[in-house]
Design a protein around this motif. Structure first.
Motif, PDB file in Angstrom:
ATOM      1  N   VAL A  54       0.837  -1.201   0.000  1.00 16.05           N
ATOM      2  CA  VAL A  54       0.000   0.000   0.000  1.00 16.05           C
ATOM      3  C   VAL A  54       0.872   1.251   0.000  1.00 16.05           C
ATOM      4  O   VAL A  54       0.589   2.223  -0.714  1.00 16.05           O
ATOM      5  CB  VAL A  54      -0.950  -0.020   1.207  1.00 16.05           C
ATOM      6  N   LEU A  55       1.958   1.228   0.781  1.00 17.74           N
ATOM      7  CA  LEU A  55       2.866   2.378   0.786  1.00 17.74           C
ATOM      8  C   LEU A  55       3.560   2.524  -0.561  1.00 17.74           C
ATOM      9  O   LEU A  55       3.766   3.650  -1.045  1.00 17.74           O
ATOM     10  CB  LEU A  55       3.897   2.224   1.905  1.00 17.74           C
ATOM     11  N   ALA A  56       3.911   1.428  -1.200  1.00 16.85           N
ATOM     12  CA  ALA A  56       4.503   1.489  -2.541  1.00 16.85           C
ATOM     13  C   ALA A  56       3.512   2.090  -3.538  1.00 16.85           C
ATOM     14  O   ALA A  56       3.904   2.895  -4.405  1.00 16.85           O
ATOM     15  CB  ALA A  56       4.932   0.093  -2.983  1.00 16.85           C
ATOM     16  N   ASN A  57       2.242   1.731  -3.431  1.00 18.68           N
ATOM     17  CA  ASN A  57       1.226   2.325  -4.308  1.00 18.68           C
ATOM     18  C   ASN A  57       1.121   3.833  -4.084  1.00 18.68           C
ATOM     19  O   ASN A  57       0.966   4.600  -5.048  1.00 18.68           O
ATOM     20  CB  ASN A  57      -0.127   1.669  -4.046  1.00 18.68           C
ATOM     21  N   ARG A  58       1.208   4.252  -2.822  1.00 16.22           N
ATOM     22  CA  ARG A  58       1.146   5.684  -2.539  1.00 16.22           C
ATOM     23  C   ARG A  58       2.315   6.415  -3.187  1.00 16.22           C
ATOM     24  O   ARG A  58       2.142   7.476  -3.810  1.00 16.22           O
ATOM     25  CB  ARG A  58       1.155   5.915  -1.031  1.00 16.22           C
ATOM     26  N   LEU A  59       3.526   5.890  -3.057  1.00 13.65           N
ATOM     27  CA  LEU A  59       4.697   6.535  -3.653  1.00 13.65           C
ATOM     28  C   LEU A  59       4.581   6.573  -5.177  1.00 13.65           C
ATOM     29  O   LEU A  59       4.985   7.556  -5.816  1.00 13.65           O
ATOM     30  CB  LEU A  59       5.966   5.790  -3.226  1.00 13.65           C
ATOM     31  N   THR A  60       4.022   5.525  -5.761  1.00  7.40           N
ATOM     32  CA  THR A  60       3.821   5.519  -7.214  1.00  7.40           C
ATOM     33  C   THR A  60       2.868   6.630  -7.636  1.00  7.40           C
ATOM     34  O   THR A  60       3.114   7.352  -8.620  1.00  7.40           O
ATOM     35  CB  THR A  60       3.275   4.157  -7.658  1.00  7.40           C
ATOM     36  N   ASP A  61       1.775   6.796  -6.893  1.00  8.85           N
ATOM     37  CA  ASP A  61       0.811   7.855  -7.208  1.00  8.85           C
ATOM     38  C   ASP A  61       1.437   9.234  -7.048  1.00  8.85           C
ATOM     39  O   ASP A  61       1.201  10.135  -7.863  1.00  8.85           O
ATOM     40  CB  ASP A  61      -0.414   7.729  -6.311  1.00  8.85           C
ATOM     41  N   ARG A  62       2.218   9.400  -5.983  1.00  5.82           N
ATOM     42  CA  ARG A  62       2.842  10.701  -5.762  1.00  5.82           C
ATOM     43  C   ARG A  62       3.831  11.037  -6.882  1.00  5.82           C
ATOM     44  O   ARG A  62       3.934  12.201  -7.305  1.00  5.82           O
ATOM     45  CB  ARG A  62       3.562  10.712  -4.419  1.00  5.82           C
ATOM     46  N   LEU A  63       4.564  10.049  -7.381  1.00 11.58           N
ATOM     47  CA  LEU A  63       5.501  10.292  -8.480  1.00 11.58           C
ATOM     48  C   LEU A  63       4.765  10.667  -9.759  1.00 11.58           C
ATOM     49  O   LEU A  63       5.232  11.502 -10.540  1.00 11.58           O
ATOM     50  CB  LEU A  63       6.375   9.056  -8.720  1.00 11.58           C
ATOM     51  N   GLU A  64       3.622  10.052  -9.998  1.00 10.78           N
ATOM     52  CA  GLU A  64       2.835  10.401 -11.190  1.00 10.78           C
ATOM     53  C   GLU A  64       2.366  11.853 -11.135  1.00 10.78           C
ATOM     54  O   GLU A  64       2.258  12.523 -12.161  1.00 10.78           O
ATOM     55  CB  GLU A  64       1.638   9.463 -11.313  1.00 10.78           C
ATOM     56  N   GLU A  65       2.127  12.362  -9.924  1.00  6.32           N
ATOM     57  CA  GLU A  65       1.692  13.745  -9.786  1.00  6.32           C
ATOM     58  C   GLU A  65       2.763  14.726 -10.239  1.00  6.32           C
ATOM     59  O   GLU A  65       2.448  15.756 -10.846  1.00  6.32           O
ATOM     60  CB  GLU A  65       1.315  14.031  -8.325  1.00  6.32           C
ATOM     61  N   VAL A  66       4.017  14.419  -9.927  1.00  9.80           N
ATOM     62  CA  VAL A  66       5.103  15.343 -10.270  1.00  9.80           C
ATOM     63  C   VAL A  66       5.723  15.033 -11.630  1.00  9.80           C
ATOM     64  O   VAL A  66       6.589  15.773 -12.092  1.00  9.80           O
ATOM     65  CB  VAL A  66       6.195  15.327  -9.186  1.00  9.80           C
ATOM     66  N   GLY A  67       5.321  13.930 -12.245  1.00  7.80           N
ATOM     67  CA  GLY A  67       5.842  13.604 -13.566  1.00  7.80           C
ATOM     68  C   GLY A  67       7.019  12.657 -13.575  1.00  7.80           C
ATOM     69  O   GLY A  67       7.686  12.517 -14.612  1.00  7.80           O
ATOM     70  N   GLY A  68       7.328  12.008 -12.455  1.00  7.62           N
ATOM     71  CA  GLY A  68       8.401  11.020 -12.416  1.00  7.62           C
ATOM     72  C   GLY A  68       9.541  11.439 -11.508  1.00  7.62           C
ATOM     73  O   GLY A  68       9.641  12.592 -11.044  1.00  7.62           O
ATOM     74  N   GLU A  69      10.425  10.481 -11.217  1.00 10.01           N
ATOM     75  CA  GLU A  69      11.534  10.721 -10.291  1.00 10.01           C
ATOM     76  C   GLU A  69      12.471  11.813 -10.780  1.00 10.01           C
ATOM     77  O   GLU A  69      13.048  12.566  -9.977  1.00 10.01           O
ATOM     78  CB  GLU A  69      12.328   9.417 -10.095  1.00 10.01           C
ATOM     79  N   ALA A  70      12.660  11.934 -12.076  1.00 14.36           N
ATOM     80  CA  ALA A  70      13.624  12.903 -12.618  1.00 14.36           C
ATOM     81  C   ALA A  70      13.234  14.339 -12.296  1.00 14.36           C
ATOM     82  O   ALA A  70      14.105  15.231 -12.290  1.00 14.36           O
ATOM     83  CB  ALA A  70      13.756  12.712 -14.127  1.00 14.36           C
ATOM     84  N   LEU A  71      11.970  14.607 -12.033  1.00 12.31           N
ATOM     85  CA  LEU A  71      11.512  15.967 -11.773  1.00 12.31           C
ATOM     86  C   LEU A  71      11.498  16.311 -10.290  1.00 12.31           C
ATOM     87  O   LEU A  71      11.086  17.417  -9.921  1.00 12.31           O
ATOM     88  CB  LEU A  71      10.115  16.172 -12.359  1.00 12.31           C
ATOM     89  N   VAL A  72      11.924  15.392  -9.430  1.00 11.41           N
ATOM     90  CA  VAL A  72      11.997  15.652  -7.994  1.00 11.41           C
ATOM     91  C   VAL A  72      13.357  16.279  -7.695  1.00 11.41           C
ATOM     92  O   VAL A  72      14.395  15.621  -7.799  1.00 11.41           O
ATOM     93  CB  VAL A  72      11.797  14.364  -7.178  1.00 11.41           C
ATOM     94  N   ARG A  73      13.374  17.552  -7.304  1.00  7.44           N
ATOM     95  CA  ARG A  73      14.634  18.248  -7.072  1.00  7.44           C
ATOM     96  C   ARG A  73      15.222  17.937  -5.702  1.00  7.44           C
ATOM     97  O   ARG A  73      16.445  17.893  -5.542  1.00  7.44           O
ATOM     98  CB  ARG A  73      14.411  19.756  -7.206  1.00  7.44           C
ATOM     99  N   ASP A  74      14.370  17.778  -4.722  1.00  8.50           N
ATOM    100  CA  ASP A  74      14.826  17.531  -3.342  1.00  8.50           C
ATOM    101  C   ASP A  74      14.275  16.184  -2.888  1.00  8.50           C
ATOM    102  O   ASP A  74      13.170  16.109  -2.340  1.00  8.50           O
ATOM    103  CB  ASP A  74      14.340  18.646  -2.421  1.00  8.50           C
TER     104      ASP A  74
END
Length: 370
Positions: A54-74
């Motif tokens: 369930v926590l993995a699903n949450r992290l997947t959803d959060r990454l989709e919101e920002v457009g993927g890991e590459a767009l996470v600056r911090d």
């Protein structure tokens, strides 16, 4: 990610493996504590086994919101402030961004809240319309918005109180689970460290293998003796029952000892004999039971029952049903024999109980005479 020793952590953090690699050792330690807190919270909602996924699903959803890991600056700030955090859109503790954590479907409570807010706006608008009928529309709209803000603040306060209560309940559940697990572990430790109840061997979990085999052998021996006594004794004569029981027990134990000696030799290790004895005792018991059933199948009661069933099947099915009738008759004879054997065993127990009561009464009389 492979360096994580806990499979739960690896499962939960699999969607952000690249972000995890960008954290230094100190940041990873802090993030792991946040992951563990998130897993504990989810365990109180969906269960310990499901929480990592369930926590993995949450992290997947959060990454989709920002457009993927590459767009996470911090990465650190994103994990602690956005990725791992639950964002309930309603008071239901299972809600996360309008999605039910346990079913992954739309949160019905959120839908109800939207419906209730629309109903609230309509009700307030009706009240304002009735109270401010002579005011201009702009003033009425302003009053509607003011009252809506007031009701929203009150609802938010109630929601926060509900969330706090739900959080306390989840914490209490986790504490209860931890206490129960600790009690179970203490009980298991005490059980494994308990000495053997028969021989006193330390750390034998209450009964060592040798004594366990011996107890099993004794139980089978008693059953074998009872089968012989029930079939051979006059169960109405308590003295005859007691005498035959002593004789059968002596003979049965001699038979057991002889079989074990033949299996391992006269100088065999006692441990091997103890291991073999239950198998031999079970074979003796089974043989006596089978012999008793064969004898009872020839009894008048069993024969009469088998004949009655045979005739009933032939009458019902007509000619050509002889084979089926014989099969049904054989089954009826076996059932009757099993019933008669249970009846005899019950009569044997009753005879022994009567003898014990008589002996006890005689002892009381002798004590009173003295």
């Amino acid at each position: 990610m492979a360096a994580l020793g806990d499979l739960r952590h690896r499962t939960a953090l699999a969607p952000v493996a690249w972000l995890w690699s960008r954290l230094n050792a100190g940041q990873q330690a802090v993030a792991l504590r946040a992951v563990e807190r998130a897993l504990e919270a989810l365990s109180g909602i969906v269960g310990m086994k499901v929480a990592p996924q369930v926590l993995a699903n949450r992290l997947t959803d959060r990454l989709e919101e920002v457009g993927g890991e590459a767009l996470v600056r911090d990465p650190m700030g994103w994990l602690l402030g956005r990725g791992l955090m639950q964002r309930p859109a309603c008071p239901d503790p299972r809600c996360d961004d309008g999605i039910r954590l346990d079913t992954r479907s739309d949160c019905p409570t959120c839908g109800n809240i939207v419906h209730m807010r629309r109903a609230l706006r309509a009700r307030i608008a009706t009240q304002v319309e009735a109270e401010m009928r002579d005011c201009d529309p702009a003033a009425r709209r302003g009053e509607v918005e003011r009252r809506l803000r007031k009701e929203t603040l009150l609802e938010e306060a109630r929601t926060q109180s509900h969330r706090a209560r739900a959080a306390r309940e989840a914490e209490q559940r986790q504490e209860a689970i931890a206490r129960r697990r600790a009690l179970e572990e203490d009980a298991e430790t005490a059980r494994t460290q308990a000495p053997c109840a028969d021989c006193g061997l330390p750390e034998a979990a209450g009964l060592c293998p040798t004594c366990s085999y011996r107890r099993r052998t004794e139980t089978l021996m008693r059953e074998a003796v009872d089968l012989a006594v029930a079939m051979r004794s006059d169960l109405s004569d308590a003295a005859a029952v007691a005498e035959l029981t002593r004789q059968c027990e002596t003979d049965t134990r001699a038979m057991l000892a002889l079989a074990c000696e033949r299996a391992h030799g006269p100088d065999a290790d006692p441990a091997w004999i103890a291991f073999t004895a239950p198998e031999v005792a079970q074979r003796i018991r089974n043989e006596r039971r089978a012999a008793a059933l064969r004898r009872l199948e020839r009894s008048p009661e069993a024969v009469a029952e088998a004949e009655a069933v045979y005739e009933a099947v032939v009458r019902r099915r007509g000619r050509g049903a002889e084979a089926a009738a014989e099969q049904a008759a054989d089954a009826a004879g076996r059932r009757t024999a099993e019933f008669l054997l249970r009846q005899r065993m019950g009569e044997l127990r009753a005879a022994r109980e009567r003898a014990a009561l008589a002996l006890s009464a005689l002892g009381r009389v002798a004590g009173e005479a003295v």
